[in-house]
Design a protein around this motif. Sequence first.
Motif, PDB file in Angstrom:
ATOM      1  N   TYR A 201      23.339 -72.262  45.476  1.00 59.61           N
ATOM      2  CA  TYR A 201      22.519 -72.037  44.257  1.00 59.61           C
ATOM      3  C   TYR A 201      21.298 -72.533  44.457  1.00 59.61           C
ATOM      4  O   TYR A 201      20.400 -71.939  43.625  1.00 59.61           O
ATOM      5  N   LEU A 202      21.211 -73.636  45.236  1.00 64.06           N
ATOM      6  CA  LEU A 202      19.842 -74.192  45.563  1.00 64.06           C
ATOM      7  C   LEU A 202      18.792 -73.134  46.043  1.00 64.06           C
ATOM      8  O   LEU A 202      17.524 -72.980  45.711  1.00 64.06           O
ATOM      9  N   ALA A 203      19.250 -72.457  47.311  1.00 65.85           N
ATOM     10  CA  ALA A 203      18.600 -71.475  47.797  1.00 65.85           C
ATOM     11  C   ALA A 203      18.251 -70.308  46.885  1.00 65.85           C
ATOM     12  O   ALA A 203      16.805 -69.888  46.968  1.00 65.85           O
ATOM     13  N   SER A 204      19.231 -69.994  46.010  1.00 64.53           N
ATOM     14  CA  SER A 204      18.863 -68.864  45.417  1.00 64.53           C
ATOM     15  C   SER A 204      17.663 -69.274  44.266  1.00 64.53           C
ATOM     16  O   SER A 204      16.914 -68.434  43.877  1.00 64.53           O
ATOM     17  N   GLY A 205      18.145 -70.413  43.733  1.00 66.25           N
ATOM     18  CA  GLY A 205      16.950 -70.892  42.617  1.00 66.25           C
ATOM     19  C   GLY A 205      15.503 -71.120  43.155  1.00 66.25           C
ATOM     20  O   GLY A 205      14.627 -70.784  42.736  1.00 66.25           O
ATOM     21  N   LEU A 206      15.434 -71.626  44.253  1.00 65.92           N
ATOM     22  CA  LEU A 206      14.107 -71.944  45.128  1.00 65.92           C
ATOM     23  C   LEU A 206      13.415 -70.546  45.349  1.00 65.92           C
ATOM     24  O   LEU A 206      12.215 -70.369  45.264  1.00 65.92           O
ATOM     25  N   GLU A 207      14.380 -69.653  45.981  1.00 65.54           N
ATOM     26  CA  GLU A 207      13.699 -68.340  46.118  1.00 65.54           C
ATOM     27  C   GLU A 207      13.362 -67.606  44.848  1.00 65.54           C
ATOM     28  O   GLU A 207      12.169 -67.107  44.963  1.00 65.54           O
ATOM     29  N   LYS A 208      13.976 -67.503  43.879  1.00 68.07           N
ATOM     30  CA  LYS A 208      13.479 -67.249  42.485  1.00 68.07           C
ATOM     31  C   LYS A 208      12.244 -67.847  42.248  1.00 68.07           C
ATOM     32  O   LYS A 208      11.317 -67.147  41.618  1.00 68.07           O
ATOM     33  N   ALA A 209      12.321 -69.177  42.395  1.00 73.45           N
ATOM     34  CA  ALA A 209      10.780 -69.878  41.787  1.00 73.45           C
ATOM     35  C   ALA A 209       9.603 -69.694  42.525  1.00 73.45           C
ATOM     36  O   ALA A 209       8.532 -70.033  41.942  1.00 73.45           O
ATOM     37  N   ARG A 210       9.789 -68.931  43.854  1.00 71.32           N
ATOM     38  CA  ARG A 210       8.758 -68.696  44.497  1.00 71.32           C
ATOM     39  C   ARG A 210       7.765 -67.841  43.890  1.00 71.32           C
ATOM     40  O   ARG A 210       6.531 -67.589  44.223  1.00 71.32           O
ATOM     41  N   GLY A 211       8.339 -66.888  43.228  1.00 69.22           N
ATOM     42  CA  GLY A 211       7.530 -65.712  42.578  1.00 69.22           C
ATOM     43  C   GLY A 211       7.153 -65.915  41.095  1.00 69.22           C
ATOM     44  O   GLY A 211       7.781 -67.092  40.703  1.00 69.22           O
ATOM     45  N   ALA A 212       6.460 -65.235  40.428  1.00 69.88           N
ATOM     46  CA  ALA A 212       6.257 -65.527  39.107  1.00 69.88           C
ATOM     47  C   ALA A 212       7.084 -64.729  38.292  1.00 69.88           C
ATOM     48  O   ALA A 212       6.892 -65.147  36.999  1.00 69.88           O
ATOM     49  N   SER A 213       8.021 -63.768  38.812  1.00 73.30           N
ATOM     50  CA  SER A 213       8.660 -62.825  37.879  1.00 73.30           C
ATOM     51  C   SER A 213       9.806 -63.837  37.016  1.00 73.30           C
ATOM     52  O   SER A 213      10.020 -63.410  35.858  1.00 73.30           O
ATOM     53  N   TRP A 214      10.071 -64.712  37.683  1.00 73.68           N
ATOM     54  CA  TRP A 214      11.228 -65.529  37.002  1.00 73.68           C
ATOM     55  C   TRP A 214      10.600 -66.568  36.060  1.00 73.68           C
ATOM     56  O   TRP A 214      11.105 -66.930  34.853  1.00 73.68           O
ATOM     57  N   TRP A 215       9.147 -66.840  36.090  1.00 75.23           N
ATOM     58  CA  TRP A 215       8.586 -67.783  35.083  1.00 75.23           C
ATOM     59  C   TRP A 215       7.935 -67.067  34.057  1.00 75.23           C
ATOM     60  O   TRP A 215       7.971 -67.578  33.047  1.00 75.23           O
ATOM     61  N   ASN A 216       7.817 -65.714  34.115  1.00 70.72           N
ATOM     62  CA  ASN A 216       6.974 -65.079  33.096  1.00 70.72           C
ATOM     63  C   ASN A 216       7.963 -64.083  32.374  1.00 70.72           C
ATOM     64  O   ASN A 216       7.547 -63.300  31.399  1.00 70.72           O
ATOM     65  N   GLY A 217       9.326 -64.025  32.874  1.00 76.60           N
ATOM     66  CA  GLY A 217      10.333 -63.206  31.952  1.00 76.60           C
ATOM     67  C   GLY A 217      10.464 -61.697  32.678  1.00 76.60           C
ATOM     68  O   GLY A 217      11.409 -61.079  32.424  1.00 76.60           O
ATOM     69  N   GLU A 218       9.662 -61.454  33.530  1.00 76.68           N
ATOM     70  CA  GLU A 218       9.796 -60.257  34.139  1.00 76.68           C
ATOM     71  C   GLU A 218      10.924 -59.935  34.811  1.00 76.68           C
ATOM     72  O   GLU A 218      11.741 -58.789  34.478  1.00 76.68           O
TER      73      GLU A 218
END
Length: 328
Positions: A201-218
């Motif tokens: 879960y931590l690896a998956s979350g950190l990988e998602k957090a690296r890009g902008a798409s999970w922050w802006n809703g894309e």
Amino acid sequence: MSGSSGVSRGARLSRAWSLVERFALAPASPAPLAALRIGLAAVLLVQAALIAPAFLELYGRQGILQGPLREAFGRLALPGIGWMADRLAPLGIDEASVLVGTGALYVLSLIALLCGLWTRAAALLSWSTHRMLMVTADTTLYGADLFANIFLFYLIWVPAGATLSLDRWRRARDPGRAPVVPTSAARLGLRVVQLHLCIAYLASGLEKARGASWWNGEAIWRSLMLPEYRQLDFSWLAWHPFIAQAAGWTVLGVEIGYAFLIWPRLTRRAVIVATALLHLGIAAFMGLGVFGALMPVFTLAAFGVPADARAPSPSRPATRTDLPVPGG
């Protein structure tokens, strides 16, 4: 001075080792591992029932993906159904028979695993046949298959049949009264499962957090609207982008926070519920039903089923193994 510092250092090392030993090896109930066995086998049996009508089309050389194409796109260089069929062909056994036989062994081993009958052998057979089917149709694989195969492998080694199983019923003269004995092997197996989930879960979350798409809703928008995942019409999100953005932040919070908040008893239940809701949402809105069912089973078994040894009775003093263990 140097002597006292050496003693102090030795005491600290001894205390550190004692904490590690207590965390990893303090006797624990096998109930969480039994819950993992039952839940995983049940989900995989449902998956097997869902794919049974298209079994030959998915795994046969003359199915949806023809043999040469399947081999060209294959990613796992391990023996599969085709490899076994080639070696059994001189004996007059055709590929369809190998496919049906492998599928039957897989289902029977899952039933045995579910019931806890010859548990380790059933886990070994389930894992090996599941692996062979994965290799054969590896272009259709996704996270649920990989997680299932890994946790089937764990069940080969851990005492998952020590309770809630036919193995226990066969071995105990009175299974209803005989106490389930906590063991260090159960604690170690449980810790492996727990740490694996936290790292994943931590690896998956950190990988998602690296890009902008999970922050802006894309990422949420694409997951809900791509044709292969779309279950409902969420086009209205285009006029309410803050909802997709909030959903993306929630996913990041659940996945990154999982590894830190699942251990304290104060926050554990909330994390279990949040994780279950996350995956049920994936199942409902993306159509990934097996993945949506499998991951909550893992979390509930690993962190939701009590694993601490029996509490001490008033007539006997507490011992080291009676003390609560972090994350138990």
